[in-house]
Write a protein that holds these residues in place. Sequence first.
Motif, PDB file in Angstrom:
ATOM      1  N   ALA A   1     -16.553   2.735  -2.735  1.00 23.93           N
ATOM      2  CA  ALA A   1     -16.955   1.759  -1.513  1.00 23.93           C
ATOM      3  C   ALA A   1     -15.327   1.725  -0.928  1.00 23.93           C
ATOM      4  CB  ALA A   1     -17.132   0.397  -2.236  1.00 23.93           C
ATOM      5  N   ALA A   2     -14.607   1.429  -1.657  1.00 29.64           N
ATOM      6  CA  ALA A   2     -13.207   0.682  -1.808  1.00 29.64           C
ATOM      7  C   ALA A   2     -12.491   1.726   0.087  1.00 29.64           C
ATOM      8  CB  ALA A   2     -11.975   1.473  -2.486  1.00 29.64           C
ATOM      9  N   ASN A   3     -13.346   3.485  -0.266  1.00 33.16           N
ATOM     10  CA  ASN A   3     -12.503   4.361   0.470  1.00 33.16           C
ATOM     11  C   ASN A   3     -13.613   3.973   1.460  1.00 33.16           C
ATOM     12  OD1 ASN A   3     -11.336   5.051  -1.089  1.00 33.16           O
ATOM     13  ND2 ASN A   3     -12.401   6.729  -1.497  1.00 33.16           N
ATOM     14  N   PHE A   4     -14.810   3.333   1.601  1.00 31.65           N
ATOM     15  CA  PHE A   4     -15.853   3.380   3.324  1.00 31.65           C
ATOM     16  C   PHE A   4     -15.389   1.680   3.336  1.00 31.65           C
ATOM     17  CE2 PHE A   4     -19.733   1.484   4.144  1.00 31.65           C
ATOM     18  CZ  PHE A   4     -20.120   2.465   5.454  1.00 31.65           C
ATOM     19  N   TYR A   5     -15.271   0.837   3.287  1.00 29.31           N
ATOM     20  CA  TYR A   5     -15.368  -0.851   3.222  1.00 29.31           C
ATOM     21  C   TYR A   5     -13.847  -0.265   3.788  1.00 29.31           C
ATOM     22  CZ  TYR A   5     -19.402  -2.000   1.868  1.00 29.31           C
ATOM     23  OH  TYR A   5     -21.247  -2.161   1.774  1.00 29.31           O
ATOM     24  N   GLY A   6     -12.861  -0.017   3.802  1.00 28.83           N
ATOM     25  CA  GLY A   6     -11.742  -0.002   3.803  1.00 28.83           C
ATOM     26  C   GLY A   6     -10.342  -0.974   2.922  1.00 28.83           C
ATOM     27  N   TRP A   7     -11.253  -1.710   1.631  1.00 30.20           N
ATOM     28  CA  TRP A   7     -10.668  -2.302   1.254  1.00 30.20           C
ATOM     29  C   TRP A   7      -9.922  -1.613  -0.325  1.00 30.20           C
ATOM     30  CZ3 TRP A   7     -14.223  -4.784   3.313  1.00 30.20           C
ATOM     31  CH2 TRP A   7     -13.849  -6.190   4.579  1.00 30.20           C
ATOM     32  N   ASP A   8      -9.062  -2.220  -0.393  1.00 28.88           N
ATOM     33  CA  ASP A   8      -8.153  -2.213  -2.092  1.00 28.88           C
ATOM     34  C   ASP A   8      -9.261  -2.597  -2.738  1.00 28.88           C
ATOM     35  OD1 ASP A   8      -6.634  -0.896  -0.877  1.00 28.88           O
ATOM     36  OD2 ASP A   8      -4.512  -2.624  -1.648  1.00 28.88           O
TER      37      ASP A   8
END
Length: 227
Positions: free
Chosen positions: A129-136
């Motif tokens: 999810a972090a990789n997809f959305y771009g947030w840490d």
Amino acid sequence: MSREQESDSRGRKPGWRELVLALGVACLVAMAVLAMLAGGMLAPTSWSDLSSGARGALGISALVLIVETVVCVVLLLFWRQTQLSHRQRLAVQKQELERRTELLFHRNCMPMLLIDPETGVIVDANDQAANFYGWDLAVLRSMNIAQINQLDRQQIKEKMAASLGVRCMRHEFRHRLANGELREVESFTGPLELDGKRLLLSSIQDVTERHLASQRIRRLGQLYRTV
């Protein structure tokens, strides 16, 4: 403890421990009744007034009382051990549930979010999810789903309420990434109880390309009909 564990413990048939405990209590009550009857029939004014047979009966009554005391202590110890064993089984079940959650959530190959349906707060998210959305991950876990989902808050609330009532519900949303890009996503969402609180577990799939392909097919169909 989860609802499944509670229902399992309520619906569980009595085991051999419970049967032994019930049998021991029944024997204890029977011996107590016999001792009371013997004591009532042989209540003397003095020890010398009793015949040898009566003295023997009182001795048996005293022995019964001693046996009762021993049996009572054994039953109490047995009951305590049974309770400890039950708590140990529940602890093992909880550890197994946490291990499975770790495998299904944090090591899943799809983006997954754990959401509080009452507030919309993202309680947890996995690496995908972090990789997809771009947030840490730390940032993502402090956000509200309304910061990602492009529906208004009332619509989001209604969707979450609907998802709580079924095992799994499919939704199509438009989600915003950290760089401002909007992506069409397919969400499979269902309730999950964790530490006594009902949450929503959402599995996210990016369907933007499929959505764009469908739009192109529809435009080609409209163009074909106008020719």
